[in-house]
Motif scaffolding. Structure first.
Motif, short mmCIF file in Angstrom:
data_model
loop_
_atom_site.label_atom_id
_atom_site.label_comp_id
_atom_site.label_asym_id
_atom_site.label_seq_id
_atom_site.Cartn_x
_atom_site.Cartn_y
_atom_site.Cartn_z
N ALA A 63 31.99 -19.42 13.69
CA ALA A 63 32.79 -19.27 12.67
C ALA A 63 33.55 -17.85 12.93
O ALA A 63 34.84 -17.77 12.36
CB ALA A 63 32.10 -19.33 11.23
N ALA A 64 32.90 -17.00 13.09
CA ALA A 64 33.23 -15.35 13.21
C ALA A 64 34.41 -15.52 14.31
O ALA A 64 35.31 -14.80 14.42
CB ALA A 64 32.27 -14.56 13.36
N GLY A 65 34.09 -15.89 15.68
CA GLY A 65 34.71 -15.56 16.83
C GLY A 65 35.30 -16.79 17.22
O GLY A 65 35.92 -16.74 18.41
N GLY A 66 35.05 -18.29 17.02
CA GLY A 66 35.61 -19.50 17.61
C GLY A 66 34.59 -19.73 18.87
O GLY A 66 33.67 -19.28 19.23
N ALA A 67 34.86 -21.08 19.10
CA ALA A 67 33.87 -21.68 20.09
C ALA A 67 34.14 -21.26 21.60
O ALA A 67 33.30 -21.31 22.31
CB ALA A 67 34.27 -23.41 19.90
N GLN A 68 35.40 -21.07 21.94
CA GLN A 68 35.70 -20.41 23.15
C GLN A 68 34.68 -19.53 23.83
O GLN A 68 34.42 -19.51 24.99
CB GLN A 68 37.18 -20.04 23.42
CG GLN A 68 37.81 -20.11 24.66
CD GLN A 68 37.61 -21.26 25.61
OE1 GLN A 68 38.10 -22.31 25.12
NE2 GLN A 68 36.83 -21.25 26.50
N ALA A 69 34.47 -18.53 22.83
CA ALA A 69 33.44 -17.53 23.58
C ALA A 69 32.21 -17.88 23.94
O ALA A 69 31.64 -17.45 24.93
CB ALA A 69 33.17 -16.60 22.27
N PHE A 70 31.88 -19.09 23.47
CA PHE A 70 30.47 -19.79 23.97
C PHE A 70 30.73 -20.71 25.24
O PHE A 70 29.90 -20.76 26.13
CB PHE A 70 29.94 -20.47 22.82
CG PHE A 70 29.38 -19.61 21.65
CD1 PHE A 70 28.14 -18.63 21.85
CD2 PHE A 70 30.34 -19.28 20.70
CE1 PHE A 70 28.00 -17.71 20.87
CE2 PHE A 70 30.01 -18.43 19.64
CZ PHE A 70 29.03 -17.69 19.82
N TYR A 71 31.91 -21.34 25.23
CA TYR A 71 32.36 -21.81 26.73
C TYR A 71 32.28 -20.74 27.88
O TYR A 71 32.15 -21.30 28.96
CB TYR A 71 33.65 -22.91 26.57
CG TYR A 71 33.33 -24.22 25.85
CD1 TYR A 71 32.63 -24.98 26.20
CD2 TYR A 71 34.05 -24.09 24.69
CE1 TYR A 71 32.52 -26.32 25.46
CE2 TYR A 71 33.95 -25.37 24.01
CZ TYR A 71 33.18 -26.29 24.28
OH TYR A 71 33.02 -27.42 23.57
N ASP A 72 32.59 -19.47 27.24
CA ASP A 72 32.80 -18.60 28.38
C ASP A 72 31.50 -17.56 28.05
O ASP A 72 31.47 -16.39 28.11
CB ASP A 72 34.06 -17.85 28.12
CG ASP A 72 35.40 -18.59 28.13
OD1 ASP A 72 35.28 -19.56 29.02
OD2 ASP A 72 36.30 -17.75 27.63
#
Length: 340
Positions: A63-72
């Protein structure tokens, strides 16, 4: 001949720069890895699923930074760190390495998925999606560490409890040993992987629990409340908190297509860094270095700007070659026309 030379110069000047810029822009960003034993925050949340994580902490991080950070998940880095970690990374942003993209990892909570850890000898694993030569340093938080407060450099013990240069790889993981200090309760392991073939460095935060999860680094302390991403306060239950699990090879493979960073290489056609998962035996730094020289899973290339520069050089060669051919053809056509 002078006409050909002038034509080459004009065409090269007009066409080389755009081609070079295009070649540089086309060079893919590289991804390099993350701690999987004990599991880093970013890897644990990726394993839960960036679109629908299970734990409250991972939900708040997305919620804080978005899902893309975790795909990366394997690219929490600073390109030009060159060992200046403390000067470059502000207090409160250690887990994101100061990258706004990964700001969700800096949330101060006592309910992050954690790994059970015991004091004494331990074998650490670090998933390396693009191998490099370099040194790993592992730090643990001091006694009294409070996970509900932003992590500061002063929260870490001043010296690394484990340090290894050029460890060997097994199953796509760097594997090395270290002796964990005596601790109690919830703590954090902070890793720094500084490449020796580039100024680039990578960072991870791994939440761990020694014995009973008391919610802090104080024996017998009560769990604290934690603030979620929206500012609301939720009751953390670290004694029954989620267990951190690393992503499986299948999850890594499936998620690579949604990543904005390259998995398994650098786009430089280097067999040592492009998709190589070749294992090398556990080794001392000296033997690991020898294995590197013979292609044993470590590499001295990639991510340091060499690949883009090679691409630019290639574009330059193509541009000049095309200009020469065009000029020669034009010269011949002009000569033939005059002869008639």
């Amino acid at each position: 001949m002078r006409t050909v030379t002038r034509t080459v110069g004009r065409i090269a000047a007009a066409g080389l720069a755009p081609l070079a810029v295009a070649a540089y822009a086309a060079a893919p960003a590289a991804a390099h890895g993350s701690m999987t034993d004990p599991v880093s925050r970013v890897a644990a949340c990726y394993a839960e699923g960036p679109e629908s994580p299970r734990s409250a902490a991972c939900k708040a991080a997305v919620a804080a930074g978005g899902a893309q950070a975790f795909y990366d998940w394997n690219a929490v880095n600073i390109a030009n760190a060159a060992g200046n970690h403390r000067a470059l990374i502000p207090n409160g942003q250690l887990c994101s390495a100061g990258n706004d993209k990964y700001r969700g990892l800096d949330l101060a909570r006592a309910d992050w998925p954690a790994s059970a850890l015991t004091s004494g000898p331990h074998t650490f694993r670090y998933k390396g999606t693009a191998p490099h030569k370099g040194t790993f340093e592992l730090y643990v938080t001091k006694d009294g560490y409070d996970p509900t407060k932003p992590l500061k450099w002063s929260d870490l013990e001043p010296e690394p409890f484990a340090k290894v240069t050029d460890p060997g790889m097994r199953g796509g993981d760097y594997v090395f040993s270290g002796t964990v200090p005596k601790k109690s309760g919830r703590h954090l392991i902070y890793s720094i992987w500084q490449r020796s073939d580039s100024p680039e460095a990578f960072y991870t935060c791994s939440d761990v629990v020694f014995g009973k999860d008391t919610g802090s680094g104080k024996p017998g302390s009560k769990p604290s409340s934690t603030a979620n991403a929206g500012g609301a306060t939720a009751s953390a239950k670290p004694s029954n908190g989620p267990v951190a699990k690393p992503p499986t090879d299948e999850q890594i493979s499936e998620g690579a297509s949604k990543s904005t960073v390259e998995h398994g290489g650098h786009g430089d056609n280097d067999p040592n860094t492009n998709g190589s998962t070749a294992d090398s035996p556990l080794a001392s730094p000296s033997s690991a270095t020898a294995a590197t020289a013979t292609g044993g899973g470590l590499a001295q290339t990639g991510g340091d700007g060499s690949a883009p520069m090679i691409a630019i050089a290639g574009a330059a060669t193509l541009a000049v070659g095309s200009a020469v051919l065009f000029a020669v053809a034009r010269r011949r056509a002009t000569t033939g026309h005059r002869g008639r």
